[in-house]
Design an enzyme around this catalytic site. Sequence first.
Site: not given
Ligand code: ACM
Length: 680
Positions: A319
Amino acid sequence: MKKNIFILMLCNVLWLSCNSQTNINEKYNLMPWPNDIIENTSKFIINSGITISINGEDEGRVYKAAVNFLRRLSNRSGVFIDKGFPITNEKGNIIISFETVSSLSINDDESYALNINNNTITIKAKTDVGALRGLETLLQLTANDDAKYYFPGVTINDSPRFVWRGLMIDVSRHFQPIDVLKRNLRAMASVKMNVFHWHLTDDQGFRVESKVYPKLHQLASDGLYYTQIQIKEIVNYASDLGIRVVPEFDVPGHASAFLTAYPELSSKEDYNYTIERYSGVFDPTLNPTKEITYKFLDNLFTEMASLFPDAYFHIGGDENEGKHWDENKDIQAFMTANNLKTNHELQTYFNIRLEKILKKLNKNLMGWDEIMTPNMPKSAVIHAWRGENEGLIKGGSLISAAKAGYKTVLSNGFYIDRMQSLEYHYSVEPIGNIKLTEKEHANILGGEATMWSELVTPLTIDSRIWPRTAAIAERFWSKKEVNNLENMKLRLNDVSYKLEELGITHIRNRDVILRSITNNQDISTLIDLSKICEPLKIYERNKNGVEYKTFSPFSLFADACVADAEDAVIFNKEVKAYLENSNNESLEVVKKSLKKWSNIHNSFQEIKINSKIKDLESFSENISIASEILLMGLETKKKISLNNQTNLTLAINVLKEPCMDVELAIIESLEKLSQFLLQV
Ligand code: ACM
């Protein structure tokens, strides 16, 4: 005629063999279900004379497990075990043998053979960890009649399907003290899980003491961090249970806490770096173009690698939207100079630098599936969390990684913090019917359940992990063909309450929360309500105006509720059976439940209301209205009056909306009954 008799006999044989297969599943509360189990007629009676002998060069693992086994067995059976304690060079009536001591690597053998007859029990394994797995199976076999406790005569040959059977716990969003981790490690071992993935850093906190960069724990943890001594304590504790510990230091994104301590490593100057209090994805990101970043990570990882003996080291990598990279002219110039066209390519450059650092430290880099870019070396392990797999949608990142030649671990489908049903998680089949070569198949190491902690504290974390993770553990250990949901649920009921023996608080803490909510009034009505309500799923709790942060309360009604609300599961099943087959027994169960709920509001009104339960008042009122009208309809089998139809519709419409972050888990059944009665 003869032919008919033959067919009849054949049918009988087939029926018997199918039936005995079903029976055996229903007879033993084993979870995960073993590879091979054969019954015999023996019974090993549990009496005061039980002794355990250990044959093998034990370094302590089996001895500790055996002592622990005796403690749990005596508590469970009520038998006053006399000597019991593990004895060497003498023959016990439980004989454990193994050949080697495991170094806890993914190549270790965890198989075991367990044999129970009238006088002797043997557990034979290649490694000490295999012996531990056998002891847990033996304990799960504890049975009793009205006079005694015993182990039933069986021979079991067992080994895992996948080598990586993990549970990830996020200790950044909400810190989890070591006693929480220890009890969860014990529970993991009881269902043969073997990897504890410790998500140690994120925007909301950096949770490890660093002697090299002390500002990390001093400024970025609110004082809630593990000392290095505690880290070692957990690693050793896990090792004694045959569990590897894989640490995660999430970089370059999810770095708000990190950069609060060391803003000089950031990608954006003049930014107020603080420990993040909200959940979500944030902009603070390490600067991958500065040499000091690599020097820092080299020193930090060197220090951390010495605390975690496991061969794998997770760098997160998820992310990162690279917003601060886009805004930074120097970073843009660096990208141009190095022919890095996208943020992904820049992150790959960063990952490859980290891979080299970790290689020097004899560690394999592991990261969330965002790290899987064309230039990423195949030595990296891909942790698949996006894209669904066979059984859902074909070929998520797990399959892509395996086909591309990476070793890979699956978490998509096992996000237990999303509060989805047991049925959903159990049905996720990592490989399914996808055709893979032998080599591609071997790339799939296994899976991990992930417990993100945005919405949990030590008070509630167990009830989000357990008992569901035991079913996921079965998915990772047992053969693919072990997939009968109803049978699994029966076995899980038994496993669930036995987890309490290990200190897991998933059952008892519901009452703790409800007592706190009511200021210690009678909680029986709220218990009844909690058994038909489930916390909102898939992060819906953070919508509709309420946004949970670090110091929000996690002791509300929703926190007392769990996925698969127990009375709702039964009611929904019986309503289905009644509506589909006019099953009279089901009708009686349905009526009994409706009767109970038709009174729920009366008893709710006896509670002295406060602001924490005020909004439940109209919920309980509408549950009672709907239940009463439906009960009347089912009892009289007459069409519901127009007035009651209106009241029922109004009540159901209210109940369809979430209340205090829970949803009514019987709402669909109430609607179906209502439609059914309108057609009478
Ligand atoms: C995640 O759930 N950001 C690995």
